[in-house]
Design a protein around this motif. Sequence first.
Motif, PDB file in Angstrom:
ATOM      1  N   VAL A 213      12.772  -7.103  14.595  1.00 32.51           N
ATOM      2  CA  VAL A 213      12.215  -6.654  13.330  1.00 32.51           C
ATOM      3  C   VAL A 213      10.792  -7.180  13.168  1.00 32.51           C
ATOM      4  N   GLY A 214      10.585  -8.461  13.511  1.00 33.41           N
ATOM      5  CA  GLY A 214       9.264  -9.060  13.359  1.00 33.41           C
ATOM      6  C   GLY A 214       8.209  -8.383  14.210  1.00 33.41           C
ATOM      7  N   ALA A 215       8.589  -7.942  15.397  1.00 33.88           N
ATOM      8  CA  ALA A 215       7.628  -7.278  16.283  1.00 33.88           C
ATOM      9  C   ALA A 215       7.202  -5.935  15.694  1.00 33.88           C
ATOM     10  N   PHE A 216       8.153  -5.198  15.127  1.00 37.34           N
ATOM     11  CA  PHE A 216       7.807  -3.912  14.514  1.00 37.34           C
ATOM     12  C   PHE A 216       6.890  -4.126  13.307  1.00 37.34           C
ATOM     13  N   ILE A 217       7.201  -5.126  12.488  1.00 36.98           N
ATOM     14  CA  ILE A 217       6.369  -5.417  11.329  1.00 36.98           C
ATOM     15  C   ILE A 217       4.962  -5.827  11.763  1.00 36.98           C
ATOM     16  N   ALA A 218       4.876  -6.669  12.792  1.00 30.56           N
ATOM     17  CA  ALA A 218       3.562  -7.114  13.267  1.00 30.56           C
ATOM     18  C   ALA A 218       2.722  -5.942  13.751  1.00 30.56           C
ATOM     19  N   ARG A 219       3.372  -4.961  14.361  1.00 31.76           N
ATOM     20  CA  ARG A 219       2.647  -3.805  14.884  1.00 31.76           C
ATOM     21  C   ARG A 219       2.063  -2.963  13.748  1.00 31.76           C
ATOM     22  N   HIS A 220       2.763  -2.897  12.630  1.00 27.28           N
ATOM     23  CA  HIS A 220       2.337  -2.018  11.538  1.00 27.28           C
ATOM     24  C   HIS A 220       1.688  -2.764  10.377  1.00 27.28           C
ATOM     25  N   GLY A 221       1.829  -4.071  10.355  1.00 28.68           N
ATOM     26  CA  GLY A 221       1.230  -4.857   9.282  1.00 28.68           C
ATOM     27  C   GLY A 221       2.063  -4.837   8.019  1.00 28.68           C
TER      28      GLY A 221
ATOM     29  N   SER B 169       0.852  -1.177   0.000  1.00 30.52           N
ATOM     30  CA  SER B 169       0.000   0.000   0.000  1.00 30.52           C
ATOM     31  C   SER B 169       0.895   1.237   0.000  1.00 30.52           C
ATOM     32  N   GLU B 170       0.291   2.405  -0.154  1.00 35.95           N
ATOM     33  CA  GLU B 170       1.063   3.650  -0.259  1.00 35.95           C
ATOM     34  C   GLU B 170       1.942   3.878   0.965  1.00 35.95           C
ATOM     35  N   THR B 171       1.453   3.505   2.148  1.00 37.53           N
ATOM     36  CA  THR B 171       2.197   3.780   3.380  1.00 37.53           C
ATOM     37  C   THR B 171       2.510   2.489   4.147  1.00 37.53           C
ATOM     38  N   GLY B 172       2.456   1.345   3.471  1.00 37.81           N
ATOM     39  CA  GLY B 172       2.638   0.084   4.171  1.00 37.81           C
ATOM     40  C   GLY B 172       3.938  -0.618   3.832  1.00 37.81           C
ATOM     41  N   ILE B 173       4.271  -1.602   4.651  1.00 33.35           N
ATOM     42  CA  ILE B 173       5.447  -2.455   4.465  1.00 33.35           C
ATOM     43  C   ILE B 173       5.060  -3.605   3.542  1.00 33.35           C
ATOM     44  N   ALA B 174       5.980  -4.037   2.720  1.00 30.85           N
ATOM     45  CA  ALA B 174       5.801  -5.254   1.920  1.00 30.85           C
ATOM     46  C   ALA B 174       6.976  -6.172   2.204  1.00 30.85           C
ATOM     47  N   LEU B 175       6.670  -7.421   2.471  1.00 31.58           N
ATOM     48  CA  LEU B 175       7.642  -8.375   2.984  1.00 31.58           C
ATOM     49  C   LEU B 175       7.853  -9.502   1.988  1.00 31.58           C
ATOM     50  N   ALA B 176       9.107  -9.926   1.814  1.00 33.53           N
ATOM     51  CA  ALA B 176       9.415 -11.056   0.938  1.00 33.53           C
ATOM     52  C   ALA B 176       9.310 -12.369   1.710  1.00 33.53           C
ATOM     53  N   ALA B 177       8.870 -13.404   1.010  1.00 34.33           N
ATOM     54  CA  ALA B 177       8.815 -14.743   1.594  1.00 34.33           C
ATOM     55  C   ALA B 177       9.239 -15.738   0.528  1.00 34.33           C
ATOM     56  N   SER B 178       9.751 -16.868   0.971  1.00 34.17           N
ATOM     57  CA  SER B 178      10.037 -17.971   0.055  1.00 34.17           C
ATOM     58  C   SER B 178       9.529 -19.244   0.709  1.00 34.17           C
TER      59      SER B 178
END
Length: 204
Positions: free
Chosen positions: A164-172, A125-134
């Motif tokens: 890092v995971g905790a910050f990502i979880a907080r912001h989605g 999204s415009e203001t969101g995080i995007a995460l890579a997975a394999s």
Amino acid sequence: MAPPAVSLPVLGLILAGGQARRMGGGDKPLLRLGGRTLLERVVERLGPQCGAGLALSANGDPARFSGFPGPVLPDPLPEQPGPLAGILAGLEHADARGVPRIVSVSGDAPFLPGDLVARLYAVASETGIALAASGERQHYTIALWPTALSDALRDCLERGERRVGAFIARHGAAVATWPVEPVDPFLNINSPEDLVAAQALFRG
């Protein structure tokens, strides 16, 4: 065959601040694979995807990375609080230059996909995080981050949060997934055994 790289208005941030204890210390990105350093291989794969150039997150004497094609950014907070501090350095560096997003990657991941930035950019999204997975595994340090999160990340670090995971979880985060065959594109080198395995994959 890897898809051709597409350049987008993103700063590429290569994280090289770890202490590499399982490798006996030193800078993992300066280890050699197929006659070139891991860092050179990451630069080769990531650079064409990042229209705003590259930066390196690393502490200590920057002269050891003298061939790197961009600035070397030390942690903006004391005591080397981990990869979140490196990501903060990249966000603040990009924000000061009017670049709206960064993509962070590990400096010891020599098989990065050529469509990494394009696919993360497409799902974010415009203001969101995007995460890579394999496969089934998410890679918290291989992600697209909006610079709008820099104040929240600095506040988080100043409160003592280092995960890092905790910050990502907080912001989605949105997630883009790559297959692990024939090679996991996010394979990183954490031990001497990993380096031997990567050398075998490279030869193959």
